[in-house]
Design a protein around this motif. Structure first.
Motif: not given
Lengths: 116, 112
Positions: B13-15, B108-112
């Motif tokens: 997740t983002e952050g 790597v997939l970053v999701k909001p």
């Protein structure tokens, strides 16, 4: 850092033909490398090209299929000979640069080859 | 021969923080690189470790244990633009000079 350009950026070729890829570096480098990256895969080293000597090929790659030239310290070519669809891939040239703090290896933008 | 293993895919997740592990077996070890590669682009250099320990560069850190044949790349404060493949590459000394052998890459997939 070294700036590397490649020509062509992409090409679509017919089976049985050959394509020569050019790699130009903005500074003199001892070692240049050619890699292949097949769709969805990581990078595989094809050969190492040193100026003034024959290229050194990795297991599975031969000079007749991938002849390489290294006429000077800023330029190299890779030819993909007698192409088949299995040669469809991104071909990347890279160089080692010891000028920075790290032993970095920089990559060119790649040549995207599609063989029909 | 050489054997380099890293996970195929990770989602975060983002952050947040994500740690990408890389294990290797090789002769003539002369350092380990991490590269970032966005889809359709060439790999870009992130880090190089040749001694044991942690190297920190902003949001990215890389760790190496030579005795364990193990490295990790730590991405902190993840941003959407960090969605990419991360390639572990082992540098080894060969007769013709140093050579890089790449792992399969970790997407790597970053999701909001």
């Amino acid at each position: 850092s070294a700036v590397i350009s490649q020509k062509p950026s992409r090409d679509i070729c017919q089976r049985g033909t050959s394509l020569t890829i050019q790699c130009q570096v903005d500074s003199q480098v001892t070692m240049m490398f050619w890699y292949r990256q097949q769709p969805g895969q990581s990078l595989t080293l094809i050969a190492t090209a040193n100026q003034g000597s024959e290229a050194t090929y990795e297991s599975g790659f031969v000079i007749d299929k991938f002849p390489i030239s290294r006429p000077n310290l800023t330029f190299s070519t890779l030819t993909v000979s007698n192409m088949s669809p299995e040669d469809s891939s991104i071909y990347l040239c890279s160089v080692e640069d010891y000028r920075g703090l790290d032993n970095e290896q920089f990559f060119g933008p790649g040549t995207r080859l599609t063989v029909l | 021969g050489q054997n380099i293993d890293q996970p195929t895919e990770m989602t975060a997740t983002e952050g947040a923080i994500v740690q990408i592990n890389c294990t290797y077996q090789t002769s003539g070890f002369n350092g380990l690189f991490w590269y970032q590669q966005h889809a359709g682009e060439a790999p870009t250099f992130l880090s190089y470790n040749v001694l044991d320990g942690l190297e920190e560069k902003g949001r990215f850190s890389s760790f190496l244990s030579r005795s364990k044949g193990y490295s990790y790349l730590l991405l902190k404060e993840l941003q959407m633009k960090d969605s990419a493949s991360y390639l572990c590459a082992v540098n080894r000394v060969a007769a013709a000079g140093n050579k890089l052998t790449f792992g399969g890459g970790t997407r790597v997939l970053v999701k909001p």
